[in-house]
Design an enzyme around this catalytic site. Structure first.
Site, mmCIF file in Angstrom:
data_model
loop_
_atom_site.group_PDB
_atom_site.id
_atom_site.type_symbol
_atom_site.label_atom_id
_atom_site.label_comp_id
_atom_site.label_asym_id
_atom_site.label_seq_id
_atom_site.Cartn_x
_atom_site.Cartn_y
_atom_site.Cartn_z
ATOM 1 N N LYS A 131 -21.050 -16.538 20.434
ATOM 2 C CA LYS A 131 -20.954 -18.001 20.521
ATOM 3 C C LYS A 131 -19.648 -18.472 19.902
ATOM 4 O O LYS A 131 -19.296 -18.086 18.778
ATOM 5 C CB LYS A 131 -22.142 -18.661 19.824
ATOM 6 N N HIS A 141 -27.351 -18.105 16.144
ATOM 7 C CA HIS A 141 -26.990 -17.748 17.513
ATOM 8 C C HIS A 141 -26.368 -16.356 17.559
ATOM 9 O O HIS A 141 -26.037 -15.782 16.519
ATOM 10 C CB HIS A 141 -26.003 -18.766 18.105
ATOM 11 N N HIS A 142 -26.162 -15.868 18.776
ATOM 12 C CA HIS A 142 -25.521 -14.579 19.000
ATOM 13 C C HIS A 142 -24.061 -14.609 18.549
ATOM 14 O O HIS A 142 -23.444 -15.683 18.444
ATOM 15 C CB HIS A 142 -25.607 -14.207 20.486
ATOM 16 N N ALA A 181 -25.118 -31.935 28.648
ATOM 17 C CA ALA A 181 -26.115 -31.685 27.603
ATOM 18 C C ALA A 181 -25.613 -30.548 26.733
ATOM 19 O O ALA A 181 -25.079 -29.558 27.239
ATOM 20 C CB ALA A 181 -27.468 -31.340 28.203
#
Length: 233
Positions: A134, A130-131, A95
């Site tokens: 990433k 995102h951070h 996933a």
């Protein structure tokens, strides 16, 4: 359940915490591609890096250990991994995002895309945040969302970063310190805008979903998705 953590960064550490709280044992914690005996585990959870993920996953198949993978950026090899899983009678769930909420969001996204495909005046766009640690851009979750739109919306066939092109979903990717993950999908016309959004508050939602998937995969064979785990869609 004895769990191998293949990838012991911040996500691996959060998975360890959740797994122990749910009564499981962590028997392997590694950032290396080799040098561990995967057969000591009942299941492996891979949150490693793109160039290690395929090796880790295939090793699990060869040794008869079910494996969960949430590593993104390696999917050029996904079809090969799927074939090896079937050949080895293995068990596998990949996933791009294991969060239970995100997987509900995936289905909501597809249903909205299906409805909006009849309304040509609305143009879709996506933003993901995102951070700064990433590694991939756009996020695997953003790509999955884009693919969900493409599957249901007759006017879109591809996605690209930032710029709008005909029949293409523009994705804006931002990297900001300490942001676990936010995804926003907008359909804008001259008269109004429809927006759906998922905002993660911490890594714990991703970790919980991965552990639940690992629990579900026990005693099964085949290639599955989070839709199977949650019985949705």
């Amino acid at each position: 359940m004895k769990i191998a953590l293949l990838g012991y960064g911040k996500m691996g550490q959060t998975i360890e915490k959740i797994a122990i709280e749910r009564g499981h044992d962590i028997v392997i914690k590694t950032n290396d591609e080799d040098g561990y005996d995967i057969t000591s585990a009942d299941v492996a959870i891979d949150f490693s890096v793109p160039n290690a993920a395929f090796f880790n996953i295939v090793k699990c198949f060869k040794q008869g250990v079910p494996v969960i993978s949430g590593t993104t950026g390696w999917l050029d090899n996904y079809s090969t991994a799927e074939a090896i899983c079937q050949e080895e009678n293995g068990a596998f769930i990949y996933a791009s995002n294991f969060s239970l909420g995100v997987n509900i969001f995936f289905e909501l996204n597809k249903q909205l895309a299906k409805m909006m495909s009849k309304l040509e005046s609305y143009k879709v766009s996506m933003e993901e945040v995102h951070h700064t640690e990433k590694l991939d851009t756009p996020s695997g979750t953003a790509i999955s969302l884009a693919e969900g739109i493409i599957a249901e919306h007759i006017h879109y066939t591809d996605w690209n970063l930032v710029s709008r092109r005909e029949n293409t979903i523009p994705i804006t990717a931002k990297r900001i310190d300490n942001v676990p993950g936010t995804h926003v999908i907008s359909y804008a016309s001259k008269t109004d805008t429809i927006t759906i959004e998922h905002e993660a508050h911490s890594r714990e939602g991703f970790a919980l979903g991965a552990v639940i998937a690992a629990e579900w995969l026990q005693d099964k064979t085949g290639v599955f998705t989070m839709k199977d785990v949650l019985n949705i869609g």
